[in-house]
Design a protein around this motif. Structure first.
Motif, PDB file in Angstrom:
ATOM      1  N   PRO A   2      49.789   0.156 -89.206  1.00  0.00           N
ATOM      2  CA  PRO A   2      49.834  -0.724 -90.304  1.00  0.00           C
ATOM      3  C   PRO A   2      48.461  -0.972 -90.500  1.00  0.00           C
ATOM      4  O   PRO A   2      47.152  -1.114 -90.753  1.00  0.00           O
ATOM      5  CB  PRO A   2      49.724  -1.692 -89.049  1.00  0.00           C
ATOM      6  CG  PRO A   2      49.289  -1.427 -88.082  1.00  0.00           C
ATOM      7  CD  PRO A   2      49.760   0.000 -88.096  1.00  0.00           C
ATOM      8  N   THR A   3      48.861  -2.248 -92.054  1.00  0.00           N
ATOM      9  CA  THR A   3      46.370  -2.370 -93.349  1.00  0.00           C
ATOM     10  C   THR A   3      47.580  -3.133 -93.562  1.00  0.00           C
ATOM     11  O   THR A   3      46.354  -5.022 -93.921  1.00  0.00           O
ATOM     12  CB  THR A   3      47.272  -1.385 -94.323  1.00  0.00           C
ATOM     13  OG1 THR A   3      48.289  -1.496 -94.760  1.00  0.00           O
ATOM     14  CG2 THR A   3      46.805  -0.068 -93.835  1.00  0.00           C
ATOM     15  N   THR A   4      48.598  -4.222 -93.425  1.00  0.00           N
ATOM     16  CA  THR A   4      48.972  -5.835 -93.529  1.00  0.00           C
ATOM     17  C   THR A   4      48.340  -6.384 -92.874  1.00  0.00           C
ATOM     18  O   THR A   4      49.362  -6.251 -91.149  1.00  0.00           O
ATOM     19  CB  THR A   4      50.075  -6.264 -94.306  1.00  0.00           C
ATOM     20  OG1 THR A   4      51.169  -5.594 -93.178  1.00  0.00           O
ATOM     21  CG2 THR A   4      50.171  -4.903 -95.302  1.00  0.00           C
ATOM     22  N   THR A   6      50.136  -8.783 -90.647  1.00  0.00           N
ATOM     23  CA  THR A   6      51.292  -9.368 -89.958  1.00  0.00           C
ATOM     24  C   THR A   6      51.657 -10.112 -88.584  1.00  0.00           C
ATOM     25  O   THR A   6      51.060  -8.405 -87.897  1.00  0.00           O
ATOM     26  CB  THR A   6      52.501  -8.368 -90.039  1.00  0.00           C
ATOM     27  OG1 THR A   6      52.733  -7.126 -90.211  1.00  0.00           O
ATOM     28  CG2 THR A   6      53.072  -8.364 -91.678  1.00  0.00           C
ATOM     29  N   ASN A   9      52.573  -6.667 -87.027  1.00  0.00           N
ATOM     30  CA  ASN A   9      51.262  -5.168 -86.810  1.00  0.00           C
ATOM     31  C   ASN A   9      50.123  -6.051 -86.467  1.00  0.00           C
ATOM     32  O   ASN A   9      49.593  -4.638 -85.725  1.00  0.00           O
ATOM     33  CB  ASN A   9      50.319  -5.663 -88.286  1.00  0.00           C
ATOM     34  CG  ASN A   9      51.378  -4.339 -89.455  1.00  0.00           C
ATOM     35  OD1 ASN A   9      52.972  -4.191 -88.156  1.00  0.00           O
ATOM     36  ND2 ASN A   9      52.231  -4.802 -90.835  1.00  0.00           N
ATOM     37  N   ARG A  12      50.862  -4.362 -82.440  1.00  0.00           N
ATOM     38  CA  ARG A  12      50.289  -2.959 -82.238  1.00  0.00           C
ATOM     39  C   ARG A  12      49.112  -2.361 -82.619  1.00  0.00           C
ATOM     40  O   ARG A  12      48.195  -2.081 -81.258  1.00  0.00           O
ATOM     41  CB  ARG A  12      51.257  -2.124 -83.541  1.00  0.00           C
ATOM     42  CG  ARG A  12      52.389  -2.632 -83.194  1.00  0.00           C
ATOM     43  CD  ARG A  12      53.084  -1.493 -83.890  1.00  0.00           C
ATOM     44  NE  ARG A  12      52.790  -2.368 -85.599  1.00  0.00           N
ATOM     45  CZ  ARG A  12      54.324  -2.541 -85.910  1.00  0.00           C
ATOM     46  NH1 ARG A  12      55.200  -2.758 -85.249  1.00  0.00           N
ATOM     47  NH2 ARG A  12      54.096  -2.632 -87.289  1.00  0.00           N
ATOM     48  N   GLU A  13      48.207  -2.847 -83.154  1.00  0.00           N
ATOM     49  CA  GLU A  13      46.177  -3.318 -83.400  1.00  0.00           C
ATOM     50  C   GLU A  13      45.883  -3.353 -82.359  1.00  0.00           C
ATOM     51  O   GLU A  13      45.254  -2.722 -81.923  1.00  0.00           O
ATOM     52  CB  GLU A  13      45.823  -3.898 -84.597  1.00  0.00           C
ATOM     53  CG  GLU A  13      44.664  -3.509 -84.211  1.00  0.00           C
ATOM     54  CD  GLU A  13      44.375  -1.648 -84.585  1.00  0.00           C
ATOM     55  OE1 GLU A  13      43.074  -1.193 -84.050  1.00  0.00           O
ATOM     56  OE2 GLU A  13      45.126  -0.592 -85.007  1.00  0.00           O
ATOM     57  N   GLN A 315      43.279   0.333 -93.295  1.00  0.00           N
ATOM     58  CA  GLN A 315      43.630   0.416 -91.939  1.00  0.00           C
ATOM     59  C   GLN A 315      41.846   0.272 -91.571  1.00  0.00           C
ATOM     60  O   GLN A 315      41.924  -0.596 -90.641  1.00  0.00           O
ATOM     61  CB  GLN A 315      44.421   2.413 -91.660  1.00  0.00           C
ATOM     62  CG  GLN A 315      44.061   1.738 -90.231  1.00  0.00           C
ATOM     63  CD  GLN A 315      45.171   0.877 -89.225  1.00  0.00           C
ATOM     64  OE1 GLN A 315      45.664   0.330 -89.371  1.00  0.00           O
ATOM     65  NE2 GLN A 315      44.907   0.633 -88.118  1.00  0.00           N
TER      66      GLN A 315
END
Length: 471
Positions: A2-4, A6, A9, A12-13, A315
């Motif tokens: 994920p890089t955006t 939301t 995301n 998860r990070e 990322q």
């Protein structure tokens, strides 16, 4: 990856970072607990022994933190190699980091022993000076194995293996407390060594933790692909020099921060027992709370470094700001908790009503700087994940030694020769106001630096991509 930004995301990070950070947090608390145990247990031996241990531990802790920072280069180096899939390079880097640790550890031990010369200029009783010097001479035997342990610690956390450092730190705490009890008070027929027993226990504990880490690396399958002890390798000075170039600024940064807090403690001491006791209690509690954002920061180094090793700066930027957000979220909760329960926290440390009242007041400043302290440690660690260490060093030196400490001296001491000093010294409260300002400046500048650096890496990657496609 994920890089955006939301919500799914971010979740998860945050989950990935938490998996890295919580064992590190437990391990950091266990490590801090060793110092707390040394002081608390020696306090039941005698006032002289407590003074000697406190004096000796102040030197040991400053050098220890500096060595820790200097050895942190291996974290970002290995994280980048993990992201790039360069497993053989990881083993080589760890071997060279261990050679670096040998040199750094020996220099740290020599620095500890040389620093005992300062004791003769502190106007303490000669018996206290002698006992403190002996404490440092003995405990310094633990500096070389500690440096080597930190090299392996950085290697382990950077390949996502953080639970071993937690288990080993808890083992070290249990060993430290047990041997302290035996040697300080002379149980099981052992000699009653007082504070010197703390030095023996802690020095031996450093060797135990290194040995435990070596055994863990040998038996755990998680290290098989990158195991560094498959062959002998002599020091390769260009590699060691590169790691020193990365690590020394971090070591200097840690030294600047810890020495600034140490200088405040010495300056507050002139105002008497109540002021210095309240200051030390408030600082001790703030240091314990600080372990959480520091643990997030160590995890952020790994997440950012791995993303950069994969040539994915978007990322890396995402991971950096999620890590900063998690640290800041914890800081909001801790600030509210400290502000609401400052009186109860002070009462848990001491029954002296005067110390309680002043400590509760200082803890309000501690609540205030939770936000800036968490932000500055998370952003500085994220920047180090990009293998940039000089910029955080300069910012921290500026924040603590150009702003925080001078302002603290103006407000706390109120010297007559400064026209805009307060009418009366504010004592410990004045120094804490200076610390709040210094941490706020550091947090602001480091946040801006991370913003510029992360965006620049993304733009550089975007420019290289079309060029590579044309080639």
């Amino acid at each position: 990856m994920p890089t955006t930004f939301t919500l799914p995301n971010i979740r998860r990070e945050a989950a990935a970072l938490w998996q890295l950070a919580w064992p590190v947090l437990v391990g950091q608390l266990a490590t801090v607990g060793m110092g707390v145990a040394d002081v608390a247990m020696t306090g039941h031996a005698s006032a002289t022994e407590l003074a000697a241990v406190s004096l000796g531990a102040s030197i040991w802790s400053i050098i220890l933190v500096t060595v820790t920072g200097t050895m942190m280069a291996i974290n970002s180096v290995v994280a980048h190699q993990v992201g790039a899939g360069e497993h053989q390079a990881i083993a080589h880097s760890v071997r060279q980091a261990l050679w670096k640790a040998l040199g750094v550890g020996l220099i740290g031990a020599l620095a500890c022993n040389a620093a005992t010369l300062l004791f003769d200029h502190l106007h303490m009783a000669q018996e206290v000076n002698d006992r403190a010097s002996l404490f440092v001479h003995i405990i310094s035997i633990g500096m070389p194995p500690y440096a080597a342990y930190r090299a392996l610690y950085g290697y382990s956390t950077s390949i996502n293996q953080t639970k071993p450092v937690m288990v080993i730190a808890l083992l070290g705490l249990a060993f430290n407390v047990t041997v302290n009890w035996v040697l300080i008070f002379g149980h099981f027929g052992m000699p009653k060594l007082g504070g010197v027993g703390c030095a023996v226990a802690t020095g031996a504990c450093m060797w135990l933790m290194l040995g435990a880490m070596l055994v863990w690396l040998k038996v755990s399958p998680a290290y098989r692909q990158t195991y560094p002890f498959t062959r002998w390798e002599w020091p390769y000075y260009p590699e060691i020099r590169s790691m020193l170039k990365l690590g020394l600024p971090t070591g200097i940064t840690y030294f600047a921060e810890v020495s600034a807090f140490g200088a405040v403690s010495l300056l507050v001491a002139r105002f008497g027992v109540v002021e210095v006791s309240a200051h030390q209690i408030a600082l001790n509690f703030a240091s314990l709370v600080f372990m959480a954002p520091l643990s997030f920061g160590i995890g952020v180094i790994t997440r950012v470094g791995q993303a950069m090793g994969e040539a994915n700066p978007a990322q890396a930027r995402f991971a950096a700001w999620v890590g900063v957000g998690m640290s800041l979220s914890f800081a909001v909760l801790s600030a509210i908790g400290i502000a609401l329960f400052n009186v109860q926290i002070a009462a848990a440390y001491t029954s002296d009503t005067a110390v309680q009242a002043l400590c509760a007041h200082l803890l309000l400043f501690g609540a205030l700087f939770q936000l800036s302290d968490a932000t500055q440690v998370a952003t500085s660690c994220a920047i180090r994940g990009y293998k940039v260490t000089r910029q955080p060093m300069l910012i921290q030196l500026l924040a603590f030694w150009v702003f925080a400490l001078p302002l603290g001296c103006i407000l706390g001491l109120a010297p007559d020769w400064i026209p805009f000093a307060p009418a009366a010294p504010m004592a410990a409260a004045g120094f804490w106001i200076g610390l709040v300002l210094g941490l706020t400046i550091a947090a602001t500048l480091l946040s801006w630096s991370l913003y510029v650096l992360a965006n620049q890496r993304v733009r550089d990657s975007a420019r290289r991509r079309p060029a590579a496609m044309q080639a």
